[in-house]
Design a protein around this motif. Sequence first.
Motif, PDB file in Angstrom:
ATOM      1  N   SER A 243      11.913  -3.082  -4.704  1.00 45.47           N
ATOM      2  CA  SER A 243      12.403  -3.247  -6.074  1.00 45.47           C
ATOM      3  C   SER A 243      13.283  -2.079  -6.522  1.00 45.47           C
ATOM      4  CB  SER A 243      11.220  -3.380  -7.049  1.00 45.47           C
ATOM      5  OG  SER A 243      10.379  -2.249  -6.986  1.00 45.47           O
ATOM      6  N   ALA A 244      13.266  -0.968  -5.777  1.00 45.50           N
ATOM      7  CA  ALA A 244      14.110   0.178  -6.125  1.00 45.50           C
ATOM      8  C   ALA A 244      14.237   1.068  -4.889  1.00 45.50           C
ATOM      9  CB  ALA A 244      13.509   0.960  -7.295  1.00 45.50           C
ATOM     10  N   VAL A 245      15.338   1.812  -4.842  1.00 45.40           N
ATOM     11  CA  VAL A 245      15.613   2.714  -3.731  1.00 45.40           C
ATOM     12  C   VAL A 245      16.113   4.044  -4.283  1.00 45.40           C
ATOM     13  CG1 VAL A 245      16.976   3.083  -1.636  1.00 45.40           C
ATOM     14  CG2 VAL A 245      16.270   0.778  -2.237  1.00 45.40           C
ATOM     15  N   ARG A 246      15.683   5.129  -3.672  1.00 43.24           N
ATOM     16  CA  ARG A 246      16.208   6.439  -4.050  1.00 43.24           C
ATOM     17  C   ARG A 246      16.334   7.303  -2.802  1.00 43.24           C
ATOM     18  NH1 ARG A 246      10.798   8.789  -7.186  1.00 43.24           N
ATOM     19  NH2 ARG A 246       9.588   9.311  -5.298  1.00 43.24           N
TER      20      ARG A 246
ATOM     21  N   ALA B 188       0.458  -2.496  -8.837  1.00 43.59           N
ATOM     22  CA  ALA B 188       1.265  -1.308  -9.136  1.00 43.59           C
ATOM     23  C   ALA B 188       2.148  -0.979  -7.935  1.00 43.59           C
ATOM     24  CB  ALA B 188       0.357  -0.126  -9.471  1.00 43.59           C
ATOM     25  N   ALA B 189       3.353  -0.529  -8.226  1.00 41.30           N
ATOM     26  CA  ALA B 189       4.302  -0.174  -7.166  1.00 41.30           C
ATOM     27  C   ALA B 189       4.363   1.340  -6.997  1.00 41.30           C
ATOM     28  CB  ALA B 189       5.690  -0.718  -7.497  1.00 41.30           C
ATOM     29  N   ALA B 190       4.807   1.767  -5.823  1.00 37.74           N
ATOM     30  CA  ALA B 190       4.952   3.195  -5.538  1.00 37.74           C
ATOM     31  C   ALA B 190       6.064   3.380  -4.521  1.00 37.74           C
ATOM     32  CB  ALA B 190       3.644   3.776  -5.012  1.00 37.74           C
ATOM     33  N   TYR B 191       6.581   4.598  -4.451  1.00 40.24           N
ATOM     34  CA  TYR B 191       7.619   4.914  -3.470  1.00 40.24           C
ATOM     35  C   TYR B 191       6.990   5.346  -2.148  1.00 40.24           C
ATOM     36  CZ  TYR B 191      11.536   4.693  -6.744  1.00 40.24           C
ATOM     37  OH  TYR B 191      12.493   4.256  -7.629  1.00 40.24           O
ATOM     38  N   ASN B 192       7.590   4.897  -1.058  1.00 34.43           N
ATOM     39  CA  ASN B 192       7.209   5.311   0.291  1.00 34.43           C
ATOM     40  C   ASN B 192       8.475   5.582   1.096  1.00 34.43           C
ATOM     41  OD1 ASN B 192       4.104   4.873   0.706  1.00 34.43           O
ATOM     42  ND2 ASN B 192       4.804   3.062  -0.405  1.00 34.43           N
ATOM     43  N   ARG B 193       8.389   6.505   2.039  1.00 37.85           N
ATOM     44  CA  ARG B 193       9.539   6.833   2.888  1.00 37.85           C
ATOM     45  C   ARG B 193       9.685   5.821   4.018  1.00 37.85           C
ATOM     46  NH1 ARG B 193      11.607  11.846   3.581  1.00 37.85           N
ATOM     47  NH2 ARG B 193      11.273  11.872   1.326  1.00 37.85           N
ATOM     48  N   VAL B 194      10.918   5.378   4.270  1.00 39.17           N
ATOM     49  CA  VAL B 194      11.211   4.474   5.382  1.00 39.17           C
ATOM     50  C   VAL B 194      11.413   5.297   6.651  1.00 39.17           C
ATOM     51  CG1 VAL B 194      12.793   2.732   6.312  1.00 39.17           C
ATOM     52  CG2 VAL B 194      12.274   2.771   3.860  1.00 39.17           C
ATOM     53  N   VAL B 195      10.640   5.010   7.681  1.00 38.91           N
ATOM     54  CA  VAL B 195      10.763   5.739   8.939  1.00 38.91           C
ATOM     55  C   VAL B 195      11.400   4.900  10.041  1.00 38.91           C
ATOM     56  CG1 VAL B 195       8.822   7.256   8.411  1.00 38.91           C
ATOM     57  CG2 VAL B 195       8.402   5.110   9.622  1.00 38.91           C
ATOM     58  N   GLU B 196      11.450   3.576   9.828  1.00 40.44           N
ATOM     59  CA  GLU B 196      12.065   2.696  10.824  1.00 40.44           C
ATOM     60  C   GLU B 196      12.517   1.412  10.157  1.00 40.44           C
ATOM     61  OE1 GLU B 196      10.946   0.305  14.987  1.00 40.44           O
ATOM     62  OE2 GLU B 196       9.507   1.693  14.086  1.00 40.44           O
TER      63      GLU B 196
ATOM     64  N   LYS C 208       0.592  11.072  -6.991  1.00 42.36           N
ATOM     65  CA  LYS C 208       1.436   9.924  -6.690  1.00 42.36           C
ATOM     66  C   LYS C 208       1.811   9.206  -7.978  1.00 42.36           C
ATOM     67  CE  LYS C 208       3.148   7.504  -3.192  1.00 42.36           C
ATOM     68  NZ  LYS C 208       3.896   8.077  -2.065  1.00 42.36           N
ATOM     69  N   THR C 209       3.110   8.936  -8.147  1.00 46.27           N
ATOM     70  CA  THR C 209       3.573   8.193  -9.317  1.00 46.27           C
ATOM     71  C   THR C 209       3.505   6.705  -9.037  1.00 46.27           C
ATOM     72  OG1 THR C 209       5.067   9.996  -9.955  1.00 46.27           O
ATOM     73  CG2 THR C 209       5.480   7.836 -10.933  1.00 46.27           C
ATOM     74  N   LEU C 210       2.860   5.977  -9.942  1.00 45.43           N
ATOM     75  CA  LEU C 210       2.686   4.539  -9.801  1.00 45.43           C
ATOM     76  C   LEU C 210       3.380   3.822 -10.951  1.00 45.43           C
ATOM     77  CD1 LEU C 210      -1.120   4.586  -8.899  1.00 45.43           C
ATOM     78  CD2 LEU C 210       0.813   4.500  -7.322  1.00 45.43           C
ATOM     79  N   PHE C 211       3.877   2.615 -10.688  1.00 43.76           N
ATOM     80  CA  PHE C 211       4.643   1.857 -11.681  1.00 43.76           C
ATOM     81  C   PHE C 211       4.032   0.473 -11.863  1.00 43.76           C
ATOM     82  CE2 PHE C 211       7.305   4.821  -9.415  1.00 43.76           C
ATOM     83  CZ  PHE C 211       8.073   5.439 -10.393  1.00 43.76           C
TER      84      PHE C 211
ATOM     85  N   ALA D 220       0.843  -1.193   0.000  1.00 42.35           N
ATOM     86  CA  ALA D 220       0.000   0.000   0.000  1.00 42.35           C
ATOM     87  C   ALA D 220       0.881   1.246   0.000  1.00 42.35           C
ATOM     88  CB  ALA D 220      -0.910  -0.014   1.224  1.00 42.35           C
ATOM     89  N   PHE D 221       0.439   2.280  -0.669  1.00 40.78           N
ATOM     90  CA  PHE D 221       1.188   3.538  -0.691  1.00 40.78           C
ATOM     91  C   PHE D 221       0.416   4.602   0.073  1.00 40.78           C
ATOM     92  CE2 PHE D 221      -1.458   3.479  -4.503  1.00 40.78           C
ATOM     93  CZ  PHE D 221      -2.066   4.727  -4.481  1.00 40.78           C
ATOM     94  N   HIS D 222       1.155   5.545   0.635  1.00 42.56           N
ATOM     95  CA  HIS D 222       0.528   6.600   1.431  1.00 42.56           C
ATOM     96  C   HIS D 222       0.289   7.834   0.569  1.00 42.56           C
ATOM     97  CE1 HIS D 222      -0.704   8.610   5.068  1.00 42.56           C
ATOM     98  NE2 HIS D 222       0.108   9.614   4.807  1.00 42.56           N
TER      99      HIS D 222
END
Length: 220
Positions: free
Chosen positions: A214-217, A182-190, A110-113, A102-104
Motif C-alpha cells: 500500500s506504500a513504498v519508501r 494493521a500495516a507496517a513497513y518491512n524491508r524487501v530483500v528479494e 515499530k510504527t503500525l498503521f 506479518a512485520f519483523h
Amino acid sequence: MITPVTTTPTSGAQQSTAASQTSAITSDFETFLQMLTAQAQNQDPLEPMASTQYASQLAQFSMVEQQVQTNGLLSNLASTLGSVNLNELAGWVGMDVRSTSAFHFAGNPKTLFAQPDPQADTTKLVIRDKSGTVLDRITVPSTKSEFVWAGVTSSGDPMSAGNYTATLENYKGGDLLSQTPAAAYNRVVEAQVGGDTVMLTLSGGQVISAGDVSAVRTGA
C-alpha cells in the motif's frame, strides 16, 4: 499495484533483427517465385503439373513465412518482457514496503498503521505472535491512525525478536464493531516473478505479492 521502477526499453538490436528477418523472408519469396516459374516453364507438356500442386506449394511457403514472422515477434516480445521484469525487480530490492502482512520486530519500536472505525469510541491494538496467540491488547486513541509499538509486554518486559501481526479492534459502548489489520513497513530483500505478478520476500522471511503493498519508501 505500486511499482518503484517502471521502464519501457526500446532495443535497437531487436528492431534490426526484425528488419533483417523481414528482408530474408522477402528474398526467399522472390527466389521461390523464380523456382516456381522455372518449374512451370520446364514441365513435361505430356504430363503437366496439376494446378493444385502449385497451390499446395504456395500454401506451404505461406505457412513457413508466417511461422518465421511469428517466431521473430515472440522472440522480441520475450526479450522486452525479460528486460522490464529485471528492471522492475531490481527496483524493489532494498525498499521498505507497507503491507498488512506479518512485520519483523528486531528490538526497536515499530510504527503500525490502521484506520479506526469512525463510530468507535474505544480502539485497542492487539499484538499476536506468528502462531496467532494474543500477546498484548493495548488501548490506543480512536482518533489516530498511526501507532508506535514499543515491543514490550503490558508488564514492561521486552518481546523477543521475530515476526508479529497487529489488529485494531473497534468498540462502541463496550461492543466490538470491527477488526482492522494493521500495516507496517518491512524491508524487501528479494523480488521475483511469480506467475503474472511480482513476489516480494521481506526481511522476516515473509513472502507477499506486490499487489498487497500500500506504500513504498526508500530503505534507511
